[in-house]
Design a protein around this motif. Structure first.
Motif, PDB file in Angstrom:
ATOM      1  N   UNK A 185       0.823  -1.247  -0.008  1.00 19.40           N
ATOM      2  CA  UNK A 185       0.062  -0.009  -0.006  1.00 19.40           C
ATOM      3  C   UNK A 185       0.821   1.430  -0.053  1.00 19.40           C
ATOM      4  N   UNK A 186       2.094   1.327  -0.242  1.00 23.80           N
ATOM      5  CA  UNK A 186       3.026   2.371  -0.359  1.00 23.80           C
ATOM      6  C   UNK A 186       2.846   2.957  -1.721  1.00 23.80           C
ATOM      7  N   UNK A 187       2.383   4.483  -1.540  1.00 25.85           N
ATOM      8  CA  UNK A 187       2.328   5.207  -2.850  1.00 25.85           C
ATOM      9  C   UNK A 187       3.549   5.897  -3.160  1.00 25.85           C
ATOM     10  N   UNK A 188       3.441   6.324  -4.428  1.00 20.13           N
ATOM     11  CA  UNK A 188       4.740   7.102  -4.914  1.00 20.13           C
ATOM     12  C   UNK A 188       4.813   8.462  -4.075  1.00 20.13           C
ATOM     13  N   UNK A 189       3.867   8.975  -3.597  1.00 22.96           N
ATOM     14  CA  UNK A 189       3.953  10.410  -3.028  1.00 22.96           C
ATOM     15  C   UNK A 189       4.620   9.837  -1.632  1.00 22.96           C
ATOM     16  N   UNK A 190       4.405   8.588  -0.652  1.00 21.85           N
ATOM     17  CA  UNK A 190       4.894   8.332   0.472  1.00 21.85           C
ATOM     18  C   UNK A 190       6.444   7.708   0.274  1.00 21.85           C
ATOM     19  N   UNK A 191       6.612   7.272  -0.970  1.00 24.48           N
ATOM     20  CA  UNK A 191       7.950   7.076  -1.252  1.00 24.48           C
ATOM     21  C   UNK A 191       9.032   8.400  -1.418  1.00 24.48           C
ATOM     22  N   UNK A 192       8.426   9.522  -2.064  1.00 20.09           N
ATOM     23  CA  UNK A 192       8.870  10.666  -2.075  1.00 20.09           C
ATOM     24  C   UNK A 192       9.289  11.350  -0.878  1.00 20.09           C
ATOM     25  N   UNK A 193       8.171  11.196  -0.030  1.00 12.50           N
ATOM     26  CA  UNK A 193       8.357  11.697   1.387  1.00 12.50           C
ATOM     27  C   UNK A 193       9.263  10.919   2.278  1.00 12.50           C
ATOM     28  N   UNK A 194       9.526   9.812   2.099  1.00  9.45           N
ATOM     29  CA  UNK A 194      10.271   8.949   2.764  1.00  9.45           C
ATOM     30  C   UNK A 194      11.933   9.363   2.144  1.00  9.45           C
ATOM     31  N   UNK A 195      12.207   9.770   1.118  1.00 10.68           N
ATOM     32  CA  UNK A 195      13.291  10.146   0.512  1.00 10.68           C
ATOM     33  C   UNK A 195      13.755   9.352  -0.517  1.00 10.68           C
ATOM     34  N   UNK A 196      13.670   9.540  -1.701  1.00  8.44           N
ATOM     35  CA  UNK A 196      14.273   8.911  -2.869  1.00  8.44           C
ATOM     36  C   UNK A 196      15.801   8.469  -2.834  1.00  8.44           C
ATOM     37  N   UNK A 197      16.690   9.301  -2.526  1.00 11.17           N
ATOM     38  CA  UNK A 197      17.852   9.147  -2.311  1.00 11.17           C
ATOM     39  C   UNK A 197      17.891   7.805  -1.324  1.00 11.17           C
ATOM     40  N   UNK A 198      17.532   8.026  -0.033  1.00 10.47           N
ATOM     41  CA  UNK A 198      17.509   7.137   0.864  1.00 10.47           C
ATOM     42  C   UNK A 198      16.978   5.730   0.481  1.00 10.47           C
ATOM     43  N   UNK A 199      15.994   5.864  -0.232  1.00 10.62           N
ATOM     44  CA  UNK A 199      15.388   4.539  -0.862  1.00 10.62           C
ATOM     45  C   UNK A 199      16.241   3.805  -1.802  1.00 10.62           C
ATOM     46  N   UNK A 200      16.665   4.544  -2.727  1.00 16.24           N
ATOM     47  CA  UNK A 200      17.641   3.964  -3.792  1.00 16.24           C
ATOM     48  C   UNK A 200      18.977   3.698  -3.141  1.00 16.24           C
ATOM     49  N   UNK A 201      19.625   4.369  -2.159  1.00 13.32           N
ATOM     50  CA  UNK A 201      20.688   3.710  -1.366  1.00 13.32           C
ATOM     51  C   UNK A 201      20.411   2.336  -0.920  1.00 13.32           C
ATOM     52  N   UNK A 202      19.116   2.365  -0.288  1.00 10.99           N
ATOM     53  CA  UNK A 202      18.800   1.071   0.608  1.00 10.99           C
ATOM     54  C   UNK A 202      18.735  -0.017  -0.587  1.00 10.99           C
ATOM     55  N   UNK A 203      18.141   0.210  -1.786  1.00 11.24           N
ATOM     56  CA  UNK A 203      17.722  -0.827  -2.775  1.00 11.24           C
ATOM     57  C   UNK A 203      19.159  -1.212  -3.241  1.00 11.24           C
ATOM     58  N   UNK A 204      20.108  -0.242  -3.311  1.00  9.20           N
ATOM     59  CA  UNK A 204      21.370  -0.431  -3.965  1.00  9.20           C
ATOM     60  C   UNK A 204      22.133  -1.456  -3.201  1.00  9.20           C
ATOM     61  N   UNK A 205      22.009  -1.213  -1.783  1.00  6.78           N
ATOM     62  CA  UNK A 205      22.755  -2.064  -0.729  1.00  6.78           C
ATOM     63  C   UNK A 205      22.129  -3.430  -0.887  1.00  6.78           C
ATOM     64  N   UNK A 206      20.845  -3.464  -0.911  1.00 11.10           N
ATOM     65  CA  UNK A 206      20.007  -4.902  -0.877  1.00 11.10           C
ATOM     66  C   UNK A 206      20.397  -5.706  -2.072  1.00 11.10           C
ATOM     67  N   UNK A 207      20.627  -4.999  -3.197  1.00 13.98           N
ATOM     68  CA  UNK A 207      20.741  -5.694  -4.487  1.00 13.98           C
ATOM     69  C   UNK A 207      22.074  -6.459  -4.487  1.00 13.98           C
ATOM     70  N   UNK A 208      23.243  -5.268  -4.088  1.00 10.99           N
ATOM     71  CA  UNK A 208      24.564  -5.675  -4.015  1.00 10.99           C
ATOM     72  C   UNK A 208      25.088  -6.927  -3.042  1.00 10.99           C
ATOM     73  N   UNK A 209      24.079  -6.798  -1.827  1.00 15.94           N
ATOM     74  CA  UNK A 209      24.515  -7.971  -0.928  1.00 15.94           C
ATOM     75  C   UNK A 209      23.790  -9.024  -1.139  1.00 15.94           C
ATOM     76  N   UNK A 210      22.908  -9.063  -2.103  1.00 11.95           N
ATOM     77  CA  UNK A 210      21.873 -10.196  -2.423  1.00 11.95           C
ATOM     78  C   UNK A 210      20.803 -10.503  -1.202  1.00 11.95           C
ATOM     79  N   UNK A 211      20.511  -9.188  -0.882  1.00 15.10           N
ATOM     80  CA  UNK A 211      19.519  -9.346   0.368  1.00 15.10           C
ATOM     81  C   UNK A 211      18.144  -9.166  -0.013  1.00 15.10           C
TER      82      UNK A 211
END
Length: 197
Positions: free
Chosen positions: A48-74
């Protein structure tokens, strides 16, 4: 990067790509993937996470988290939210639609950015479906041009429930004909499984 991948794939039709995973979690690839997801303006997934909620969370923060998860296989995709929408041209029939979470759509888009040029290099000029910078109008123009040349037959095919009908294992085997990077194959398989759940 996409042009280099395309040129390499086109130059060597039998080549299998060993190192692609590092490109999926690159910041520029994830940033572009986010832009594609944002531009599409889709509905929220099962979380139920909307695009607006992602923007409020912080795009850079989310992309950093995704990059780390993908890189580490998590990274693990959530199950896709399944809805049914009316089938075009039919008032009674409905077709299933899977809606991944925003995070998962970003990863899907990043995979597409990296893998598409590899497979695009193998496509025939007569193929128009779901290809970059090609669509129904391009196919129609070919039909018009060929009709002017005296051709009178057109063959067009559509496989009913195509995505559901393709066996998961066979699809992954086809991907493995060009890609042998284990991290990309695992990420792709996880995404495929989540979209079918």
């Amino acid at each position: 990067m996409q042009h280099a991948l395309y040129r390499a794939a086109k130059a060597e039709p039998g080549r299998r790509f060993h190192v692609l995973g590092d490109k999926v979690h690159r910041r520029d690839v994830l940033r572009r993937a986010w832009a594609m997801v944002r531009r599409n303006n889709g509905a929220p997934g099962i979380d139920a996470t909307t695009l607006t909620q992602v923007e409020e969370y912080g795009i850079d923060r989310l992309l950093d988290e995704l990059a780390a998860e993908i890189k580490e296989g998590r990274w693990r995709p959530l199950p896709a939210r399944r809805v049914f929408i009316p089938k075009p041209g039919s008032s009674a029939e409905q077709r299933p639609l899977s809606i991944p979470s925003v995070r998962d759509r970003i990863v899907q888009a990043a995979l597409k950015i990296v893998l598409e040029p590899v497979f695009e290099a193998d496509m025939l000029p007569c193929s128009f479906g779901f290809r970059p910078r090609r669509g129904a109008h391009d196919a129609l123009q070919v039909l018009i041009d060929e009709a002017w040349r005296g051709r009178r037959w057109v063959v067009e095919t559509d496989i009913a429930n195509c995505f559901e009908a393709i066996p998961h294992e066979k699809l992954m085997q086809a991907v493995e004909e060009r890609v042998c990077d284990r991290s990309v194959l695992k990420t792709s398989a996880r995404e495929l499984a989540a979209s079918r759940s």
